[in-house]
Design a protein around this motif. Structure first.
Motif, PDB file in Angstrom:
ATOM      1  N   PRO A   1      28.835  40.933  55.244  1.00 31.58           N
ATOM      2  CA  PRO A   1      29.906  39.933  55.180  1.00 31.58           C
ATOM      3  C   PRO A   1      30.708  40.044  53.874  1.00 31.58           C
ATOM      4  CG  PRO A   1      27.843  38.930  55.898  1.00 31.58           C
ATOM      5  CD  PRO A   1      27.505  40.320  55.438  1.00 31.58           C
ATOM      6  N   LEU A   2      32.031  40.126  54.006  1.00 29.00           N
ATOM      7  CA  LEU A   2      32.929  40.165  52.865  1.00 29.00           C
ATOM      8  C   LEU A   2      34.082  39.206  53.135  1.00 29.00           C
ATOM      9  CD1 LEU A   2      33.138  44.033  52.223  1.00 29.00           C
ATOM     10  CD2 LEU A   2      31.896  42.368  50.831  1.00 29.00           C
ATOM     11  N   TYR A   3      34.276  38.254  52.249  1.00 32.69           N
ATOM     12  CA  TYR A   3      35.322  37.247  52.444  1.00 32.69           C
ATOM     13  C   TYR A   3      36.687  37.916  52.551  1.00 32.69           C
ATOM     14  CZ  TYR A   3      38.424  33.328  51.610  1.00 32.69           C
ATOM     15  OH  TYR A   3      39.422  32.383  51.726  1.00 32.69           O
ATOM     16  N   GLY A   4      37.431  37.591  53.606  1.00 35.51           N
ATOM     17  CA  GLY A   4      38.765  38.133  53.803  1.00 35.51           C
ATOM     18  C   GLY A   4      38.792  39.524  54.401  1.00 35.51           C
ATOM     19  N   ILE A   5      37.611  40.087  54.686  1.00 36.32           N
ATOM     20  CA  ILE A   5      37.540  41.437  55.257  1.00 36.32           C
ATOM     21  C   ILE A   5      36.612  41.368  56.468  1.00 36.32           C
ATOM     22  CG2 ILE A   5      37.061  43.880  54.769  1.00 36.32           C
ATOM     23  CD1 ILE A   5      37.357  43.232  51.804  1.00 36.32           C
ATOM     24  N   PRO A   6      37.088  40.832  57.578  1.00 34.69           N
ATOM     25  CA  PRO A   6      36.224  40.623  58.741  1.00 34.69           C
ATOM     26  C   PRO A   6      35.830  41.929  59.418  1.00 34.69           C
ATOM     27  CG  PRO A   6      38.510  40.159  59.301  1.00 34.69           C
ATOM     28  CD  PRO A   6      38.475  40.382  57.817  1.00 34.69           C
ATOM     29  N   PRO A   7      34.713  41.930  60.112  1.00 34.87           N
ATOM     30  CA  PRO A   7      34.321  43.133  60.864  1.00 34.87           C
ATOM     31  C   PRO A   7      35.337  43.433  61.957  1.00 34.87           C
ATOM     32  CG  PRO A   7      32.912  41.265  61.418  1.00 34.87           C
ATOM     33  CD  PRO A   7      33.737  40.839  60.248  1.00 34.87           C
ATOM     34  N   LEU A   8      35.473  44.715  62.274  1.00 34.28           N
ATOM     35  CA  LEU A   8      36.433  45.159  63.280  1.00 34.28           C
ATOM     36  C   LEU A   8      35.711  45.651  64.524  1.00 34.28           C
ATOM     37  CD1 LEU A   8      38.772  47.256  60.940  1.00 34.28           C
ATOM     38  CD2 LEU A   8      39.118  44.889  61.691  1.00 34.28           C
ATOM     39  N   GLY A   9      36.347  45.486  65.668  1.00 31.88           N
ATOM     40  CA  GLY A   9      35.761  45.991  66.900  1.00 31.88           C
ATOM     41  C   GLY A   9      35.786  47.504  66.954  1.00 31.88           C
ATOM     42  N   THR A  10      36.819  48.094  66.375  1.00 34.57           N
ATOM     43  CA  THR A  10      36.949  49.553  66.313  1.00 34.57           C
ATOM     44  C   THR A  10      37.275  49.941  64.882  1.00 34.57           C
ATOM     45  OG1 THR A  10      37.777  49.645  68.581  1.00 34.57           O
ATOM     46  CG2 THR A  10      38.175  51.570  67.185  1.00 34.57           C
ATOM     47  N   THR A  11      36.551  50.889  64.347  1.00 38.47           N
ATOM     48  CA  THR A  11      36.781  51.348  62.976  1.00 38.47           C
ATOM     49  C   THR A  11      37.275  52.788  62.983  1.00 38.47           C
ATOM     50  OG1 THR A  11      34.519  52.164  62.704  1.00 38.47           O
ATOM     51  CG2 THR A  11      34.926  49.846  62.143  1.00 38.47           C
ATOM     52  N   SER A  12      37.758  53.240  61.836  1.00 41.13           N
ATOM     53  CA  SER A  12      38.243  54.626  61.724  1.00 41.13           C
ATOM     54  C   SER A  12      37.188  55.560  61.140  1.00 41.13           C
ATOM     55  CB  SER A  12      39.504  54.679  60.849  1.00 41.13           C
ATOM     56  OG  SER A  12      39.215  54.266  59.527  1.00 41.13           O
ATOM     57  N   ALA A  13      36.035  54.999  60.762  1.00 46.83           N
ATOM     58  CA  ALA A  13      34.977  55.802  60.154  1.00 46.83           C
ATOM     59  C   ALA A  13      33.615  55.296  60.604  1.00 46.83           C
ATOM     60  CB  ALA A  13      35.079  55.755  58.634  1.00 46.83           C
ATOM     61  N   ALA A  14      32.596  56.116  60.408  1.00 47.71           N
ATOM     62  CA  ALA A  14      31.218  55.641  60.581  1.00 47.71           C
ATOM     63  C   ALA A  14      30.854  54.799  59.365  1.00 47.71           C
ATOM     64  CB  ALA A  14      30.272  56.822  60.726  1.00 47.71           C
ATOM     65  N   TYR A  15      29.938  53.872  59.560  1.00 43.95           N
ATOM     66  CA  TYR A  15      29.623  52.951  58.459  1.00 43.95           C
ATOM     67  C   TYR A  15      28.154  52.543  58.514  1.00 43.95           C
ATOM     68  CZ  TYR A  15      30.166  49.602  62.265  1.00 43.95           C
ATOM     69  OH  TYR A  15      30.040  48.945  63.468  1.00 43.95           O
TER      70      TYR A  15
ATOM     71  N   THR B   1      27.706  42.821  44.332  1.00 45.30           N
ATOM     72  CA  THR B   1      28.915  43.287  43.642  1.00 45.30           C
ATOM     73  C   THR B   1      30.160  43.132  44.501  1.00 45.30           C
ATOM     74  OG1 THR B   1      27.613  44.846  42.321  1.00 45.30           O
ATOM     75  CG2 THR B   1      29.985  45.238  42.471  1.00 45.30           C
ATOM     76  N   LEU B   2      30.206  43.787  45.660  1.00 47.07           N
ATOM     77  CA  LEU B   2      31.392  43.698  46.504  1.00 47.07           C
ATOM     78  C   LEU B   2      31.602  42.289  47.034  1.00 47.07           C
ATOM     79  CD1 LEU B   2      31.592  46.930  48.713  1.00 47.07           C
ATOM     80  CD2 LEU B   2      33.416  45.953  47.326  1.00 47.07           C
TER      81      LEU B   2
ATOM     82  N   GLY C   1      39.273  37.682  45.603  1.00 40.25           N
ATOM     83  CA  GLY C   1      40.022  38.251  46.717  1.00 40.25           C
ATOM     84  C   GLY C   1      40.023  39.761  46.599  1.00 40.25           C
ATOM     85  N   LEU C   2      40.058  40.454  47.720  1.00 42.29           N
ATOM     86  CA  LEU C   2      39.961  41.904  47.700  1.00 42.29           C
ATOM     87  C   LEU C   2      40.828  42.477  48.809  1.00 42.29           C
ATOM     88  CD1 LEU C   2      38.555  44.198  46.207  1.00 42.29           C
ATOM     89  CD2 LEU C   2      36.601  43.940  47.761  1.00 42.29           C
ATOM     90  N   ASP C   3      41.889  43.180  48.420  1.00 41.11           N
ATOM     91  CA  ASP C   3      42.834  43.758  49.373  1.00 41.11           C
ATOM     92  C   ASP C   3      42.592  45.267  49.445  1.00 41.11           C
ATOM     93  OD1 ASP C   3      44.929  44.203  51.093  1.00 41.11           O
ATOM     94  OD2 ASP C   3      46.487  44.050  49.556  1.00 41.11           O
ATOM     95  N   ILE C   4      41.754  45.677  50.380  1.00 43.15           N
ATOM     96  CA  ILE C   4      41.402  47.095  50.531  1.00 43.15           C
ATOM     97  C   ILE C   4      41.567  47.497  52.004  1.00 43.15           C
ATOM     98  CG2 ILE C   4      39.931  47.370  48.506  1.00 43.15           C
ATOM     99  CD1 ILE C   4      37.510  46.708  50.264  1.00 43.15           C
ATOM    100  N   PRO C   5      42.805  47.548  52.476  1.00 42.27           N
ATOM    101  CA  PRO C   5      43.046  47.765  53.909  1.00 42.27           C
ATOM    102  C   PRO C   5      42.524  49.093  54.436  1.00 42.27           C
ATOM    103  CG  PRO C   5      45.084  47.965  52.646  1.00 42.27           C
ATOM    104  CD  PRO C   5      44.072  47.384  51.722  1.00 42.27           C
ATOM    105  N   ASN C   6      42.538  50.133  53.633  1.00 41.55           N
ATOM    106  CA  ASN C   6      42.088  51.438  54.130  1.00 41.55           C
ATOM    107  C   ASN C   6      40.576  51.468  54.334  1.00 41.55           C
ATOM    108  OD1 ASN C   6      44.680  52.936  54.167  1.00 41.55           O
ATOM    109  ND2 ASN C   6      44.647  52.477  51.971  1.00 41.55           N
ATOM    110  N   MET C   7      39.834  50.951  53.369  1.00 36.75           N
ATOM    111  CA  MET C   7      38.388  50.853  53.557  1.00 36.75           C
ATOM    112  C   MET C   7      38.033  49.819  54.608  1.00 36.75           C
ATOM    113  SD  MET C   7      36.491  51.557  49.905  1.00 36.75           S
ATOM    114  CE  MET C   7      37.528  50.533  48.832  1.00 36.75           C
ATOM    115  N   HIS C   8      38.879  48.802  54.758  1.00 37.24           N
ATOM    116  CA  HIS C   8      38.668  47.822  55.828  1.00 37.24           C
ATOM    117  C   HIS C   8      38.734  48.514  57.187  1.00 37.24           C
ATOM    118  CE1 HIS C   8      39.965  43.747  57.815  1.00 37.24           C
ATOM    119  NE2 HIS C   8      38.772  44.159  58.209  1.00 37.24           N
ATOM    120  N   ARG C   9      39.761  49.335  57.381  1.00 33.52           N
ATOM    121  CA  ARG C   9      39.884  50.059  58.647  1.00 33.52           C
ATOM    122  C   ARG C   9      38.708  51.006  58.864  1.00 33.52           C
ATOM    123  NH1 ARG C   9      45.482  49.571  57.492  1.00 33.52           N
ATOM    124  NH2 ARG C   9      45.458  51.386  56.119  1.00 33.52           N
TER     125      ARG C   9
END
Length: 381
Positions: free
Chosen positions: A56-70, A31-32, A40-48
Protein backbone atom coordinates in the motif's frame (compact mmCIF):
# COMPACT_ATOMS: atom_id res chain seq x y z
CA UNK A 1 17.68 -15.77 -22.57
CA UNK A 2 18.22 -12.05 -22.32
CA UNK A 3 21.00 -10.19 -24.09
CA UNK A 4 21.43 -7.74 -21.23
CA UNK A 5 20.08 -7.21 -17.74
CA UNK A 6 20.16 -3.73 -16.26
CA UNK A 7 20.02 -3.98 -12.46
CA UNK A 8 19.36 -0.61 -10.82
CA UNK A 9 19.58 -0.42 -7.04
CA UNK A 10 17.75 2.58 -5.60
CA UNK A 11 19.96 2.71 -2.53
CA UNK A 12 17.85 2.49 0.66
CA UNK A 13 14.39 2.58 -1.00
CA UNK A 14 12.75 -0.01 1.25
CA UNK A 15 9.04 -0.80 1.11
CA UNK A 16 8.10 -1.76 4.67
CA UNK A 17 9.67 -3.24 7.80
CA UNK A 18 10.65 -6.90 7.84
CA UNK A 19 9.24 -9.58 10.14
CA UNK A 20 12.51 -9.54 12.09
CA UNK A 21 12.63 -5.73 12.32
CA UNK A 22 12.30 -5.87 16.12
CA UNK A 23 15.79 -7.36 16.27
CA UNK A 24 17.09 -4.15 14.71
CA UNK A 25 14.81 -1.67 16.45
CA UNK A 26 13.06 -0.95 13.17
CA UNK A 27 9.46 -2.04 13.63
CA UNK A 28 7.28 0.58 11.97
CA UNK A 29 9.82 1.73 9.39
CA UNK A 30 8.57 2.09 5.81
CA UNK A 31 10.71 4.25 3.54
CA UNK A 32 8.48 4.42 0.46
CA UNK A 33 5.25 4.27 2.43
CA UNK A 34 6.11 7.11 4.77
CA UNK A 35 7.39 9.32 1.95
CA UNK A 36 4.10 8.83 0.09
CA UNK A 37 2.07 9.41 3.28
CA UNK A 38 3.96 12.47 4.48
CA UNK A 39 5.05 14.30 1.35
CA UNK A 40 3.07 12.85 -1.54
CA UNK A 41 4.83 10.92 -4.28
CA UNK A 42 4.34 11.51 -8.01
CA UNK A 43 6.01 8.57 -9.77
CA UNK A 44 3.73 7.75 -12.72
CA UNK A 45 6.22 5.55 -14.58
CA UNK A 46 6.92 3.27 -11.63
CA UNK A 47 3.21 3.37 -10.85
CA UNK A 48 2.46 1.95 -14.29
CA UNK A 49 5.11 -0.67 -13.72
CA UNK A 50 3.32 -1.80 -10.58
CA UNK A 51 5.01 -0.20 -7.57
CA UNK A 52 1.57 0.37 -6.03
CA UNK A 53 0.74 -3.31 -6.43
CA UNK A 54 3.63 -4.39 -4.20
CA UNK A 55 2.47 -2.74 -0.98
CA UNK A 56 0.00 0.00 0.00
CA UNK A 57 1.26 3.45 -1.03
CA UNK A 58 -0.84 6.57 -0.46
CA UNK A 59 -1.86 8.11 -3.79
CA UNK A 60 -0.46 5.18 -5.79
CA UNK A 61 -3.26 2.60 -5.97
CA UNK A 62 -2.75 -0.91 -7.33
CA UNK A 63 -3.52 -1.36 -11.01
CA UNK A 64 -5.43 -4.13 -12.72
CA UNK A 65 -2.84 -4.23 -15.50
CA UNK A 66 0.79 -3.21 -15.08
CA UNK A 67 3.62 -2.64 -17.55
CA UNK A 68 6.14 -4.69 -15.57
CA UNK A 69 6.43 -7.71 -13.30
CA UNK A 70 6.44 -6.78 -9.64
CA UNK A 71 7.07 -8.20 -6.18
CA UNK A 72 9.25 -7.78 -3.13
CA UNK A 73 11.92 -9.66 -1.19
CA UNK A 74 13.05 -10.09 2.38
CA UNK A 75 16.62 -10.13 3.60
CA UNK A 76 18.01 -13.34 5.08
CA UNK A 77 21.52 -12.10 5.90
CA UNK A 78 22.28 -10.66 9.30
CA UNK A 79 22.55 -6.90 8.97
CA UNK A 80 21.00 -3.97 7.17
CA UNK A 81 23.96 -2.29 5.52
CA UNK A 82 24.89 -1.65 1.91
CA UNK A 83 27.45 -4.44 1.61
CA UNK A 84 25.20 -7.06 3.20
CA UNK A 85 22.25 -6.18 0.97
CA UNK A 86 24.24 -6.08 -2.25
CA UNK A 87 26.13 -9.27 -1.49
CA UNK A 88 22.86 -11.09 -0.83
CA UNK A 89 21.43 -9.84 -4.13
CA UNK A 90 24.44 -11.43 -5.84
CA UNK A 91 23.96 -14.70 -3.96
CA UNK A 92 26.17 -14.45 -0.86
CA UNK A 93 24.20 -14.70 2.38
CA UNK A 94 25.94 -13.68 5.60
CA UNK A 95 25.23 -15.93 8.56
CA UNK A 96 27.08 -13.59 10.92
CA UNK A 97 26.81 -9.80 10.74
CA UNK A 98 29.82 -7.62 10.13
CA UNK A 99 31.16 -6.20 13.43
CA UNK A 100 29.85 -2.86 14.62
CA UNK A 101 31.32 -0.43 17.14
CA UNK A 102 28.56 1.49 18.96
CA UNK A 103 31.09 2.77 21.52
CA UNK A 104 33.83 3.60 19.03
CA UNK A 105 36.85 1.53 18.15
CA UNK A 106 39.03 -0.06 20.80
CA UNK A 107 42.30 1.44 21.97
CA UNK A 108 44.19 -1.44 20.33
CA UNK A 109 42.53 -0.82 16.96
CA UNK A 110 43.24 2.90 17.06
CA UNK A 111 46.83 2.45 18.21
CA UNK A 112 47.56 0.00 15.41
CA UNK A 113 46.02 2.36 12.84
CA UNK A 114 47.93 5.39 14.10
CA UNK A 115 51.23 3.50 14.14
CA UNK A 116 50.70 2.18 10.61
CA UNK A 117 49.72 5.57 9.17
CA UNK A 118 51.89 7.85 11.29
CA UNK A 119 48.83 10.04 11.83
CA UNK A 120 47.01 11.06 14.97
CA UNK A 121 43.24 10.72 15.18
CA UNK A 122 40.27 12.50 16.72
CA UNK A 123 36.61 11.60 17.05
CA UNK A 124 36.36 7.81 17.25
CA UNK A 125 32.64 7.65 17.91
CA UNK A 126 29.29 7.04 16.29
CA UNK A 127 28.37 10.21 14.45
CA UNK A 128 26.64 11.79 11.48
CA UNK A 129 29.23 12.49 8.82
CA UNK A 130 27.94 15.97 8.10
CA UNK A 131 27.83 16.82 11.81
CA UNK A 132 31.24 15.50 12.84
CA UNK A 133 33.18 17.42 10.19
CA UNK A 134 31.66 20.66 11.44
CA UNK A 135 32.27 19.64 15.04
CA UNK A 136 35.90 18.59 14.58
CA UNK A 137 36.87 20.21 11.27
CA UNK A 138 38.67 23.15 12.83
CA UNK A 139 40.73 20.88 15.08
CA UNK A 140 41.55 18.66 12.12
CA UNK A 141 42.67 21.64 10.03
CA UNK A 142 44.82 22.93 12.90
CA UNK A 143 46.43 19.60 13.82
CA UNK A 144 46.21 17.43 10.71
CA UNK A 145 44.74 14.60 12.80
CA UNK A 146 42.33 12.35 10.93
CA UNK A 147 38.66 12.35 11.94
CA UNK A 148 37.54 8.79 12.62
CA UNK A 149 33.89 7.86 13.09
CA UNK A 150 31.45 5.02 12.60
CA UNK A 151 27.69 4.43 12.58
CA UNK A 152 25.19 1.69 13.32
CA UNK A 153 26.62 -0.01 10.23
CA UNK A 154 29.91 -1.88 10.04
CA UNK A 155 32.04 1.03 8.81
CA UNK A 156 35.35 2.71 9.65
CA UNK A 157 35.11 6.20 8.18
CA UNK A 158 38.04 8.57 7.76
CA UNK A 159 37.23 12.23 7.15
CA UNK A 160 39.91 14.70 6.08
CA UNK A 161 40.03 18.14 4.46
CA UNK A 162 41.23 17.94 0.88
CA UNK A 163 43.62 20.87 1.42
CA UNK A 164 45.11 19.29 4.55
CA UNK A 165 45.29 15.64 3.50
CA UNK A 166 45.66 15.07 -0.25
CA UNK A 167 43.19 12.56 -1.65
CA UNK A 168 45.91 10.07 -2.53
CA UNK A 169 47.08 10.11 1.09
CA UNK A 170 43.54 9.71 2.43
CA UNK A 171 42.98 6.74 0.13
CA UNK A 172 46.30 5.24 1.27
CA UNK A 173 45.22 5.50 4.92
CA UNK A 174 41.95 3.78 4.00
CA UNK A 175 43.84 0.95 2.34
CA UNK A 176 45.86 0.50 5.54
CA UNK A 177 42.67 0.37 7.62
CA UNK A 178 41.14 -2.10 5.15
CA UNK A 179 44.02 -4.51 5.73
CA UNK A 180 43.72 -4.19 9.50
CA UNK A 181 39.96 -4.39 10.04
CA UNK A 182 37.11 -6.84 9.43
CA UNK A 183 34.44 -4.14 9.09
CA UNK A 184 32.17 -4.31 6.08
CA UNK A 185 33.55 -1.09 4.62
CA UNK A 186 36.28 1.45 5.17
CA UNK A 187 35.14 4.76 3.68
CA UNK A 188 37.15 7.83 2.68
CA UNK A 189 35.14 10.97 3.49
CA UNK A 190 36.96 14.02 2.08
CA UNK A 191 35.57 17.50 2.71
CA UNK A 192 36.24 21.17 2.03
CA UNK A 193 35.38 24.49 3.71
CA UNK A 194 36.65 26.61 6.59
CA UNK A 195 35.90 27.92 10.08
CA UNK A 196 33.34 25.39 11.23
CA UNK A 197 31.48 25.37 7.92
CA UNK A 198 32.51 22.24 6.07
CA UNK A 199 30.97 20.24 3.24
CA UNK A 200 31.72 16.72 2.06
CA UNK A 201 32.89 16.36 -1.53
CA UNK A 202 32.00 13.75 -4.13
CA UNK A 203 35.45 12.12 -3.84
CA UNK A 204 34.22 9.49 -1.41
CA UNK A 205 35.75 6.06 -1.89
CA UNK A 206 34.61 2.76 -0.35
CA UNK A 207 36.89 -0.15 0.48
CA UNK A 208 34.95 -3.39 0.99
CA UNK A 209 35.94 -6.87 2.00
CA UNK A 210 36.26 -9.20 -0.96
CA UNK A 211 33.16 -11.35 -1.49
CA UNK A 212 33.14 -15.01 -2.42
CA UNK A 213 32.30 -16.16 -5.95
CA UNK A 214 28.84 -14.91 -6.88
CA UNK A 215 26.60 -13.77 -9.70
CA UNK A 216 29.23 -11.32 -10.95
CA UNK A 217 32.12 -13.76 -11.10
CA UNK A 218 29.99 -16.36 -12.87
CA UNK A 219 28.76 -13.88 -15.47
CA UNK A 220 32.31 -12.72 -16.13
CA UNK A 221 33.62 -16.31 -16.29
CA UNK A 222 30.99 -17.08 -18.92
CA UNK A 223 32.51 -14.42 -21.17
CA UNK A 224 29.74 -11.89 -20.63
CA UNK A 225 30.13 -8.21 -19.79
CA UNK A 226 29.80 -7.34 -16.10
CA UNK A 227 29.67 -3.56 -15.77
CA UNK A 228 29.45 -1.52 -12.58
CA UNK A 229 28.04 2.01 -12.42
CA UNK A 230 28.53 4.08 -9.26
CA UNK A 231 29.88 2.58 -6.05
CA UNK A 232 29.02 -0.97 -7.20
CA UNK A 233 32.66 -1.73 -8.07
CA UNK A 234 33.76 -0.84 -4.53
CA UNK A 235 30.96 -2.78 -2.82
CA UNK A 236 32.28 -6.00 -4.35
CA UNK A 237 35.96 -4.95 -4.03
CA UNK A 238 36.19 -4.98 -7.82
CA UNK A 239 35.64 -8.74 -8.02
CA UNK A 240 33.77 -10.00 -11.07
CA UNK A 241 33.72 -6.84 -13.18
CA UNK A 242 34.84 -6.35 -16.77
CA UNK A 243 34.31 -2.57 -16.71
CA UNK A 244 33.16 0.10 -14.29
CA UNK A 245 32.69 3.82 -13.86
CA UNK A 246 32.38 5.88 -10.70
CA UNK A 247 29.66 8.51 -10.46
CA UNK A 248 29.12 11.54 -8.25
CA UNK A 249 25.31 11.77 -8.27
CA UNK A 250 22.11 10.01 -9.24
CA UNK A 251 22.03 12.16 -12.36
CA UNK A 252 25.43 10.95 -13.47
CA UNK A 253 24.55 7.37 -12.53
CA UNK A 254 21.48 7.46 -14.77
CA UNK A 255 23.45 9.13 -17.57
CA UNK A 256 26.20 6.50 -17.45
CA UNK A 257 23.67 3.66 -17.38
CA UNK A 258 22.06 5.02 -20.54
CA UNK A 259 25.48 5.44 -22.16
CA UNK A 260 26.29 1.77 -21.52
CA UNK A 261 22.88 0.77 -22.90
CA UNK A 262 23.72 2.65 -26.09
CA UNK A 263 26.93 0.62 -26.51
CA UNK A 264 27.31 -2.87 -27.95
CA UNK A 265 27.70 -4.96 -24.80
CA UNK A 266 26.26 -8.28 -23.72
CA UNK A 267 25.66 -9.13 -20.08
CA UNK A 268 24.99 -7.19 -16.89
CA UNK A 269 24.89 -3.44 -16.26
CA UNK A 270 24.72 -3.02 -12.47
CA UNK A 271 23.97 0.50 -11.18
CA UNK A 272 23.74 1.93 -7.67
CA UNK A 273 22.05 5.30 -7.19
CA UNK A 274 23.40 6.39 -3.82
CA UNK A 275 21.87 9.85 -3.35
CA UNK A 276 18.66 8.43 -1.85
CA UNK A 277 20.65 7.01 1.05
CA UNK A 278 23.64 9.33 1.38
CA UNK A 279 22.01 12.71 0.83
CA UNK A 280 18.45 12.19 2.03
CA UNK A 281 17.91 9.04 4.09
CA UNK A 282 20.71 9.51 6.60
CA UNK A 283 19.98 13.23 6.80
CA UNK A 284 16.25 12.55 7.32
CA UNK A 285 15.45 14.90 4.45
CA UNK A 286 11.91 13.86 3.56
CA UNK A 287 11.38 16.39 0.77
CA UNK A 288 14.80 15.80 -0.76
CA UNK A 289 14.15 12.05 -0.78
CA UNK A 290 10.76 12.50 -2.42
CA UNK A 291 12.20 14.82 -5.05
CA UNK A 292 14.99 12.34 -5.82
CA UNK A 293 12.46 9.55 -6.34
CA UNK A 294 10.38 11.74 -8.64
CA UNK A 295 13.51 12.72 -10.58
CA UNK A 296 14.44 9.08 -11.11
CA UNK A 297 10.91 8.36 -12.27
CA UNK A 298 11.10 11.23 -14.76
CA UNK A 299 14.33 9.78 -16.18
CA UNK A 300 13.03 6.21 -16.27
CA UNK A 301 11.60 6.45 -19.84
CA UNK A 302 15.10 7.37 -21.07
CA UNK A 303 16.42 4.11 -19.64
CA UNK A 304 13.62 1.97 -21.08
CA UNK A 305 13.87 3.70 -24.47
CA UNK A 306 17.57 2.80 -24.67
CA UNK A 307 16.83 -0.88 -24.05
CA UNK A 308 16.82 -3.42 -26.87
CA UNK A 309 14.16 -6.04 -27.54
CA UNK A 310 16.06 -8.68 -25.53
CA UNK A 311 17.03 -6.48 -22.58
CA UNK A 312 15.56 -6.70 -19.08
CA UNK A 313 15.48 -3.93 -16.46
CA UNK A 314 15.27 -4.79 -12.76
CA UNK A 315 14.69 -1.98 -10.27
CA UNK A 316 15.21 -2.82 -6.60
CA UNK A 317 16.91 -1.67 -3.37
CA UNK A 318 19.38 -2.97 -0.79
CA UNK A 319 17.79 -1.96 2.55
CA UNK A 320 15.65 0.87 3.91
CA UNK A 321 16.42 4.34 5.28
CA UNK A 322 13.10 5.79 6.35
CA UNK A 323 13.49 9.61 6.43
CA UNK A 324 10.83 10.07 9.13
CA UNK A 325 11.92 7.16 11.32
CA UNK A 326 13.93 7.57 14.51
CA UNK A 327 17.68 8.05 14.34
CA UNK A 328 19.73 8.48 11.18
CA UNK A 329 20.53 4.88 10.29
CA UNK A 330 19.40 2.26 7.79
CA UNK A 331 16.16 0.44 8.48
CA UNK A 332 15.52 -3.31 8.17
CA UNK A 333 12.96 -3.46 5.37
CA UNK A 334 11.75 -5.53 2.47
CA UNK A 335 12.86 -4.32 -0.95
CA UNK A 336 10.66 -3.72 -4.01
CA UNK A 337 11.28 -5.53 -7.29
CA UNK A 338 10.13 -4.19 -10.66
CA UNK A 339 11.07 -6.11 -13.81
CA UNK A 340 10.52 -4.49 -17.21
CA UNK A 341 11.27 -5.55 -20.77
CA UNK A 342 9.56 -5.90 -24.12
CA UNK A 343 9.41 -9.67 -23.61
CA UNK A 344 8.72 -9.60 -19.84
CA UNK A 345 5.29 -10.76 -18.69
CA UNK A 346 3.72 -8.19 -16.32
CA UNK A 347 2.96 -10.67 -13.56
CA UNK A 348 3.10 -10.70 -9.77
CA UNK A 349 6.30 -12.54 -8.83
CA UNK A 350 5.17 -12.54 -5.20
CA UNK A 351 7.10 -12.29 -1.96
CA UNK A 352 10.61 -13.63 -2.46
CA UNK A 353 12.25 -15.39 0.47
CA UNK A 354 15.66 -13.80 -0.10
CA UNK A 355 17.28 -10.93 -2.02
CA UNK A 356 19.36 -13.67 -3.69
CA UNK A 357 16.39 -14.58 -5.92
CA UNK A 358 17.25 -11.46 -7.92
CA UNK A 359 20.78 -12.62 -8.70
CA UNK A 360 19.63 -16.19 -9.37
CA UNK A 361 17.09 -14.87 -11.86
CA UNK A 362 19.69 -12.69 -13.58
CA UNK A 363 21.99 -15.67 -14.01
CA UNK A 364 19.23 -17.74 -15.56
CA UNK A 365 18.29 -14.88 -17.88
CA UNK A 366 21.89 -14.33 -19.04
CA UNK A 367 23.47 -17.77 -18.77
CA UNK A 368 20.51 -20.08 -19.35
CA UNK A 369 20.67 -21.77 -15.96
CA UNK A 370 20.24 -20.79 -12.33
CA UNK A 371 22.92 -21.61 -9.74
CA UNK A 372 20.28 -22.49 -7.13
CA UNK A 373 16.56 -22.44 -6.50
CA UNK A 374 14.70 -19.16 -6.26
CA UNK A 375 14.83 -17.88 -9.84
CA UNK A 376 11.62 -16.25 -11.08
CA UNK A 377 12.86 -16.15 -14.70
CA UNK A 378 10.30 -18.71 -15.87
CA UNK A 379 7.51 -16.55 -14.46
CA UNK A 380 8.45 -13.46 -16.44
CA UNK A 381 9.69 -14.71 -19.84
Amino acid sequence: MAKRVVLVVLDSVGIGFSADADEYGDRGANTLGHIADSAGLDIPNMHRMGIGNIAPLYGIPPLGTTSAAYGMAKEVSKGKDTTTGHWEIAGQILEEPFPTYPNGFSEDIMKAFEEATGKGTIGNKVASGTAIINELGDEHVATGKLIIYTSADSVFQIAAHEDIVPLEDLYKYCEIARKQLKVGRVIARPFVGADGNYTRTANRHDYSLEPSDNMLTRIKSAGKDSIGVGKIFDIYAGKGFTDHVYTKSNTEGIDKTIEYLQQDNNGLIFTNLVDFDMLFGHRRDLIGYRDALEYFDQRLPEITSAMGDDDVLIITADHGNDPIFKGTDHTREHIPILVYGKKVKPVNIGFRSTFADIGTTIEELLLGEAPSTGSFASMIV
